[in-house]
Design a protein around this motif. Sequence first.
Motif, PDB file in Angstrom:
ATOM      1  N   MET A   1      48.410  46.517  27.848  1.00 16.26           N
ATOM      2  CA  MET A   1      47.423  45.462  28.002  1.00 16.26           C
ATOM      3  C   MET A   1      46.240  45.748  27.096  1.00 16.26           C
ATOM      4  N   LYS A   2      45.722  44.720  26.523  1.00 14.40           N
ATOM      5  CA  LYS A   2      44.535  44.916  25.705  1.00 14.40           C
ATOM      6  C   LYS A   2      43.413  44.048  26.246  1.00 14.40           C
ATOM      7  N   GLY A   3      42.219  44.388  25.868  1.00 16.98           N
ATOM      8  CA  GLY A   3      41.036  43.714  26.375  1.00 16.98           C
ATOM      9  C   GLY A   3      40.239  44.664  27.244  1.00 16.98           C
ATOM     10  N   ILE A   4      39.618  44.121  28.283  1.00 13.29           N
ATOM     11  CA  ILE A   4      38.872  44.931  29.239  1.00 13.29           C
ATOM     12  C   ILE A   4      39.655  44.953  30.542  1.00 13.29           C
ATOM     13  N   LEU A   5      39.962  46.142  31.036  1.00 11.76           N
ATOM     14  CA  LEU A   5      40.653  46.290  32.315  1.00 11.76           C
ATOM     15  C   LEU A   5      39.658  46.798  33.339  1.00 11.76           C
ATOM     16  N   TYR A   6      39.552  46.067  34.425  1.00  8.35           N
ATOM     17  CA  TYR A   6      38.622  46.425  35.492  1.00  8.35           C
ATOM     18  C   TYR A   6      39.436  46.750  36.742  1.00  8.35           C
ATOM     19  N   PHE A   7      39.379  47.998  37.164  1.00  7.62           N
ATOM     20  CA  PHE A   7      40.104  48.438  38.353  1.00  7.62           C
ATOM     21  C   PHE A   7      39.224  48.180  39.576  1.00  7.62           C
ATOM     22  N   ASP A   8      39.582  47.173  40.335  1.00  7.32           N
ATOM     23  CA  ASP A   8      38.831  46.797  41.539  1.00  7.32           C
ATOM     24  C   ASP A   8      39.458  47.499  42.735  1.00  7.32           C
TER      25      ASP A   8
ATOM     26  N   LYS B   1      38.127  47.976  45.683  1.00 13.27           N
ATOM     27  CA  LYS B   1      37.816  47.331  46.961  1.00 13.27           C
ATOM     28  C   LYS B   1      38.930  46.371  47.371  1.00 13.27           C
ATOM     29  N   PHE B   2      39.443  45.610  46.405  1.00 16.50           N
ATOM     30  CA  PHE B   2      40.485  44.629  46.699  1.00 16.50           C
ATOM     31  C   PHE B   2      41.857  45.047  46.168  1.00 16.50           C
ATOM     32  N   ASN B   3      41.949  46.265  45.663  1.00 17.13           N
ATOM     33  CA  ASN B   3      43.210  46.789  45.123  1.00 17.13           C
ATOM     34  C   ASN B   3      43.874  45.831  44.153  1.00 17.13           C
ATOM     35  N   GLN B   4      43.146  45.567  43.088  1.00 23.23           N
ATOM     36  CA  GLN B   4      43.700  44.715  42.050  1.00 23.23           C
ATOM     37  C   GLN B   4      43.179  45.159  40.688  1.00 23.23           C
ATOM     38  N   LEU B   5      43.860  44.709  39.664  1.00 18.28           N
ATOM     39  CA  LEU B   5      43.465  44.965  38.290  1.00 18.28           C
ATOM     40  C   LEU B   5      43.071  43.628  37.681  1.00 18.28           C
ATOM     41  N   LEU B   6      41.903  43.589  37.083  1.00 14.69           N
ATOM     42  CA  LEU B   6      41.458  42.386  36.403  1.00 14.69           C
ATOM     43  C   LEU B   6      41.430  42.659  34.905  1.00 14.69           C
ATOM     44  N   ARG B   7      41.976  41.720  34.148  1.00 14.03           N
ATOM     45  CA  ARG B   7      41.931  41.848  32.689  1.00 14.03           C
ATOM     46  C   ARG B   7      41.105  40.710  32.126  1.00 14.03           C
ATOM     47  N   ILE B   8      40.189  41.060  31.230  1.00 14.85           N
ATOM     48  CA  ILE B   8      39.424  40.056  30.498  1.00 14.85           C
ATOM     49  C   ILE B   8      39.881  40.165  29.048  1.00 14.85           C
ATOM     50  N   ASP B   9      40.506  39.092  28.543  1.00 15.11           N
ATOM     51  CA  ASP B   9      41.044  39.150  27.183  1.00 15.11           C
ATOM     52  C   ASP B   9      39.990  38.758  26.150  1.00 15.11           C
TER      53      ASP B   9
END
Length: 115
Positions: A1-8, A10-18
């Motif tokens: 994955m490329k971009g910004i990866l935000y490991f959340d 609190k909610f056990n999820q991965l957010l990617r901002i491309d």
Amino acid sequence: MKGILYFDRKFNQLLRIDDSSKETGFPDPILQVNRQKSQLQYFLRKHNLPNVPVIPLVIISYPSTIIKVTPDHKDVSQVVIHSGALPYKDRKYILEISKLKESIRNTDLEVYLSN
């Protein structure tokens, strides 16, 4: 994955901002790697194989990916690394791998796997 990866955590999820600022949610790869660790350890026990160290890591292969995490969850840095950092990961992993090699040498693993 490329971009910004935000490991959340609190909610056990991965957010990617491309690159176009589009935000996409993904299942938490830390949960996934820990589940895989448990499943492998269960498999080893079930088949009477040695209890070897299993080191869960999430490796980000795209070198320019930015990894972010909430300040109160710095533990993510123990599990999530860029691929280029793998050879230099903490000495504790080197020790775990040494234990693994010794453990395998001290068993009939080769005999078991050849059946």
